[in-house]
Motif scaffolding. Structure first.
Motif, mmCIF file in Angstrom:
data_model
loop_
_atom_site.group_PDB
_atom_site.id
_atom_site.type_symbol
_atom_site.label_atom_id
_atom_site.label_comp_id
_atom_site.label_asym_id
_atom_site.label_seq_id
_atom_site.Cartn_x
_atom_site.Cartn_y
_atom_site.Cartn_z
ATOM 1 N N ALA A 396 14.260 31.097 -46.006
ATOM 2 C CA ALA A 396 13.937 31.224 -44.576
ATOM 3 C C ALA A 396 12.942 30.172 -44.097
ATOM 4 O O ALA A 396 12.511 30.212 -42.950
ATOM 5 N N SER A 397 12.558 29.214 -44.936
ATOM 6 C CA SER A 397 11.481 28.282 -44.586
ATOM 7 C C SER A 397 11.913 27.306 -43.492
ATOM 8 O O SER A 397 13.062 26.872 -43.463
ATOM 9 N N GLY A 398 10.968 26.963 -42.625
ATOM 10 C CA GLY A 398 11.255 25.990 -41.576
ATOM 11 C C GLY A 398 10.192 26.048 -40.496
ATOM 12 O O GLY A 398 9.183 26.757 -40.637
ATOM 13 N N ALA A 399 10.451 25.314 -39.420
ATOM 14 C CA ALA A 399 9.474 25.307 -38.329
ATOM 15 C C ALA A 399 9.631 26.575 -37.487
ATOM 16 O O ALA A 399 10.694 27.192 -37.454
ATOM 17 N N TRP A 400 8.547 26.956 -36.853
ATOM 18 C CA TRP A 400 8.499 28.123 -35.962
ATOM 19 C C TRP A 400 8.958 27.653 -34.592
ATOM 20 O O TRP A 400 8.287 26.828 -33.978
ATOM 21 N N VAL A 401 10.134 28.107 -34.167
ATOM 22 C CA VAL A 401 10.679 27.555 -32.925
ATOM 23 C C VAL A 401 10.833 28.623 -31.846
ATOM 24 O O VAL A 401 10.930 29.820 -32.152
ATOM 25 N N SER A 402 10.885 28.166 -30.625
ATOM 26 C CA SER A 402 11.077 29.077 -29.489
ATOM 27 C C SER A 402 12.489 29.641 -29.510
ATOM 28 O O SER A 402 13.440 28.943 -29.877
ATOM 29 N N GLY A 403 12.626 30.880 -29.109
ATOM 30 C CA GLY A 403 13.954 31.468 -28.967
ATOM 31 C C GLY A 403 14.490 31.200 -27.569
ATOM 32 O O GLY A 403 13.780 30.636 -26.726
ATOM 33 N N PRO A 404 15.734 31.602 -27.308
ATOM 34 C CA PRO A 404 16.269 31.432 -25.959
ATOM 35 C C PRO A 404 15.695 32.507 -25.041
ATOM 36 O O PRO A 404 15.410 33.616 -25.498
ATOM 37 N N GLU A 405 15.552 32.182 -23.763
ATOM 38 C CA GLU A 405 14.883 33.109 -22.836
ATOM 39 C C GLU A 405 15.685 34.385 -22.622
ATOM 40 O O GLU A 405 15.141 35.484 -22.603
ATOM 41 N N ASP A 406 17.013 34.253 -22.501
ATOM 42 C CA ASP A 406 17.796 35.416 -22.081
ATOM 43 C C ASP A 406 17.893 36.508 -23.148
ATOM 44 O O ASP A 406 18.299 37.619 -22.836
ATOM 45 N N LEU A 407 17.532 36.202 -24.376
ATOM 46 C CA LEU A 407 17.623 37.244 -25.414
ATOM 47 C C LEU A 407 16.303 37.989 -25.626
ATOM 48 O O LEU A 407 16.234 38.909 -26.428
ATOM 49 N N GLN A 408 15.253 37.570 -24.915
ATOM 50 C CA GLN A 408 13.941 38.182 -25.173
ATOM 51 C C GLN A 408 13.774 39.511 -24.429
ATOM 52 O O GLN A 408 14.336 39.702 -23.354
ATOM 53 N N THR A 409 12.980 40.393 -25.020
ATOM 54 C CA THR A 409 12.501 41.569 -24.302
ATOM 55 C C THR A 409 11.141 41.181 -23.716
ATOM 56 O O THR A 409 10.606 40.114 -24.049
ATOM 57 N N ASP A 410 10.556 42.068 -22.887
ATOM 58 C CA ASP A 410 9.233 41.742 -22.330
ATOM 59 C C ASP A 410 8.248 41.475 -23.451
ATOM 60 O O ASP A 410 7.392 40.593 -23.362
ATOM 61 N N GLU A 411 8.382 42.256 -24.522
ATOM 62 C CA GLU A 411 7.429 42.137 -25.632
ATOM 63 C C GLU A 411 7.652 40.859 -26.439
ATOM 64 O O GLU A 411 6.714 40.126 -26.762
ATOM 65 N N THR A 412 8.915 40.563 -26.765
ATOM 66 C CA THR A 412 9.172 39.392 -27.620
ATOM 67 C C THR A 412 8.910 38.085 -26.873
ATOM 68 O O THR A 412 8.540 37.086 -27.486
ATOM 69 N N LYS A 413 9.090 38.124 -25.571
ATOM 70 C CA LYS A 413 8.944 36.889 -24.790
ATOM 71 C C LYS A 413 7.549 36.281 -24.964
ATOM 72 O O LYS A 413 7.401 35.061 -25.046
ATOM 73 N N LYS A 414 6.549 37.142 -25.053
ATOM 74 C CA LYS A 414 5.172 36.638 -25.193
ATOM 75 C C LYS A 414 4.976 35.906 -26.521
ATOM 76 O O LYS A 414 4.183 34.987 -26.638
ATOM 77 N N GLU A 415 5.715 36.330 -27.536
ATOM 78 C CA GLU A 415 5.515 35.760 -28.877
ATOM 79 C C GLU A 415 6.529 34.681 -29.233
ATOM 80 O O GLU A 415 6.227 33.773 -29.999
#
Ligand code: SFD
Ligand code: AMP
Length: 645
Positions: A396-415
């Motif tokens: 699972a190693s790699g860079a920490w990347v942003s997810g896509p906006e439309d899949l986030q919940t209010d909670e996940t979006k902040k992180e």
């Protein structure tokens, strides 16, 4: 100083690497770049036709969700990945890849990749998520599409491709990534690629750990010897936050030539048994309870499958055999009442068995031939390989990347969301495939799909930030001097000894690599340490890594090829350090068949159901290790729903 010409290339989007993710990125970027009048430049250390992990071809596409058949959902795939990684995964990233991967596979087929079909015209599955292919030319097919996308256009091509340029590291304009530097491995040329956005897809890393094979055989590891941690080095040096650096991958493979096991376990339904005939997956089932709830899921996580076999080996019950002869006969038995049909089926199974290797691990077929193995008559040994860094497979190693906006919940979006999907924490620096972390089980197809998603977002970044970053000329000159220094060191001191391999003033890359591998093997849970370590051993590893990094200043190269070897090993060293620091940080054992912390021998979900991330701060030369929460975008399955997934 070595007198290399400096070539400056300016581009809008720079794609680093020419493997599965980079080829996906090229196809997608070409589309969006053309619409926006932008230029795309792809740079590979090798020739795109046969570069990366898929160079030899593959015998299966390991990620196909099959949404059009209605049997699986994106959530099913996310559940599978999370379970396999003992609860540690970024659901938003896995879901983004899973919802796009089928279209990538359909493109592969359109471009000419032969996917096995049954008599009804449906894809032949190896397992629930895997498709069988005639994949010897897989990479050539995928590369051709990438080249066509970038280079076609009757003189109005949207892009360009540079092959045989080894990328060393990032260029920065303050916080923003400004491109990359490297050198040709054929000509005395130093390359400066200035870019508005950069997409890193230079694969994972092998030969950080001592391999089982030795001498000439070292080139035959499971993972391709030319992927040497360049993605990790690049992103670390740019100051990007990294994730899951402790989650290495240990594949169980046919011993000594690393032939794949997936087709045997899933398609041929083979058993693996020990020297006494015992089947560790049956005899040691009770052990799985110690790793609950993850030990209870189906399929059993890859690391736990490994672990049960390792317990047999540690108890002296090896060798472990893949029972090929038994599996083949069992399938053919269905036809036992018809002698002709039986013989035909046996022939078919034999040829499928050989093709499985010839499609992607030719040397395993050669080893079978060289040791008189006929799989329908004799079992073959399997063994756990040395650790690799391959975030696209079951690591699972790699860079920490942003997810896509439309899949986030209010909670996940902040992180998990900061503007552009698959962008690292460094503005303008995108990652895909092995280069991006916490989104395991993307394999060849998912890496291509992630490359496409990342490229689309990177083009958007360029459109939104359409200015060429500034570069400091003096800093560039210093970088050039540093990168070419091993050639100068060699020239300066080569006369001091009669054998150029041994010299009091320098270290050759091969010797350096042996030192790195020995320390990682012994102190950071390699094969000779039975994949086991503890806090004291890891601290010792850090001490020895610091000495090694000091000596990296004295690396010497007698030619361009060795210059590449020098930098490959520096890249490996940074991958090693990120790994050791994160192993030390996570005070539990969560993936026992990948590594075992003997001083923290249990899983500790209360404290450690989190991501362990790390970051190198270029300005202060300090490392930081931190946790990030594991949040869900889908409702969580109740424990009983984990079963039978
Ligand atoms: O089953 C620089 N994988 C399999 N995936 C499948 O879908 N099916 C299989 O059958 C698979 N099998 C398998 C697999 C991997 C390996 C090693 C074996 C067998 C033996 C996994 C996939 O191959 C993997 O997930 C993807 O290839 C990952 O894609 P990507 O793009 O992240 O990595 P890459 O394709 O290796 O490409 C890397 C590129 O970077 C270049 N590069 N370029 C410039 N400068 C530098 N410094 C560079 N360093 C590297 C490389 O040249 C390459 O172009 S199974 O057995 O597991
Ligand atoms: P491998 O050849 O080991 O890389 O496996 C190919 C694919 O099959 C990967 O998706 C693996 O996770 C999966 N796989 C291999 N062996 C098993 C097994 N015994 N049970 C479930 N999945 C497996």
């Amino acid at each position: 100083m070595a007198n290399f010409e400096t070539i400056v290339v300016e581009t809008d989007l720079l794609i680093l690497g020419g493997g599965m993710a980079a080829c996906g990125a090229a196809v997608e970027a070409a589309h969006w770049a053309r619409q926006n009048g932008l230029k795309v430049t792809l740079v590979d250390k090798a020739a795109v036709d046969r570069s990366g992990a898929v160079a030899m071809g593959l015998s299966a596409i390991n990620q196909y969700v099959g949404l059009r058949d209605g049997k699986n959902t994106v959530k099913d795939y996310v559940d599978y990945v999370r379970n396999d990684l003992m609860g540690v995964t970024r659901e938003d990233l896995v879901a983004n890849i899973a919802r796009h991967v089928d279209s990538t596979v359909h493109l592969f087929e359109k471009w000419g990749l032969p996917i096995w079909k049954d008599e009804n015209g449906n894809y032949v599955h190896e397992g629930r998520w895997q498709l069988m292919i005639n994949g010897e030319s897989y990479k050539v097919v995928v590369a051709e599409a990438a080249k066509n996308a970038l280079l076609a256009g009757n003189g109005k091509a949207v892009g360009e491709i540079y092959e045989r340029i080894f990328i060393v590291g990032p260029l920065m304009d303050g916080e923003r990534c400004a491109g990359a530097v490297g050198f040709s491995v054929r000509e005395e040329k130093f390359y400066v690629f200035k870019a508005k956005a950069t997409l890193v897809a230079m694969g994972g890393a092998v030969h950080v750990f001592k391999p089982r094979s030795s001498g000439e055989g070292m080139g035959r590891a499971w993972y391709p010897p030319w992927n040497s941690g360049s993605s990790a080095y690049f992103t670390l040096k740019a100051g990007a936050e990294m994730t899951c650096q402790e989650v290495r991958f240990i594949p169980v493979r046919f011993k000594d030539a690393y032939g794949p096991v997936g087709a045997w376990f899933l398609l041929f339904k083979s058993r693996a048994t020990n020297a006494m005939g015992g089947e560790y997956m049956v005899e040691r089932r009770a052990e799985l309870e110690n790793w609950a709830p993850y030990g209870r899921v189906k399929p059993i996580p890859a690391n736990l499958r490994n672990y049960l076999g390792m317990l047999d080996v540690m108890e002296g019950k090896g060798p472990i055999y893949m029972r090929t002869e038994e599996a083949i006969k069992k399938i053919a038995t269905t036809y036992k009442d018809d002698d002709k049909a039986y013989k035909k089926k046996m022939k078919e199974l034999e040829s499928e068995a050989w093709e499985d290797f010839l499609d992607m691990t030719i040397s395993q077929a050669i080893l079978w031939a060289g040791t008189n193995v006929q799989p329908e008559e004799r079992s073959s040994e399997i063994a756990a390989a040395e650790p690799y860094f391959i975030g696209s497979h079951s690591g699972a190693s790699g860079a920490w990347v942003s997810g896509p906006e439309d899949l986030q919940t209010d909670e996940t979006k902040k992180e998990y969301f900061w503007g552009y999907a698959h962008m690292s924490t460094v503005p303008g620096l995108f990652c895909a495939g092995d280069a991006s972390g916490a989104s395991s089980h993307k394999f060849s197809s998912g890496s291509h799909a992630e490359g496409r998603a990342a490229a689309k977002a990177a083009v958007k970044f360029v459109v939104d930030n359409n200015t060429m970053p500034n570069l400091d000329a003096a800093a560039l000159e210093a970088l050039k001097e540093q990168i070419l220094r091993p050639l100068d060191v060699y020239e300066q001191f080569k006369g001091a000894t009669t054998d150029p391999e041994v010299n009091p003033n320098y270290i050759k890359p091969r010797m350096y690599m042996y030192r790195l591998q020995k320390l990682m093997d012994e102190y950071a849970a390699g094969i000779t340490a039975q994949f086991t370590t503890n806090e004291s051993l890891l601290n010792k590893a850090l001490e020895l890594l610091a000495f090694l990094k000091e000596d990296a200043e004295k690396l010497a190269a007698s030619n361009l090829h060795e210059l590449m070897r020098c930098w490959e090993n520096v890249h490996r060293t940074w991958q090693a350090e990120a790994h050791v620091r994160t192993l030390l940080f996570r005070e539990e054992t969560r993936w026992p068949g990948y590594y075992y912390r003997a001083d923290k021998p249990k899983i500790d979900d209360e404290q450690w159901h989190v991501f362990a991330n790390c970051k190198y701060h270029p300005n202060t030369d300090q490392w930081e290790v931190l946790t990030r929460p594991i949040l869900h975008i889908f409702p969580q399955p109740k424990e009983h729903e984990l079963l039978g997934g």
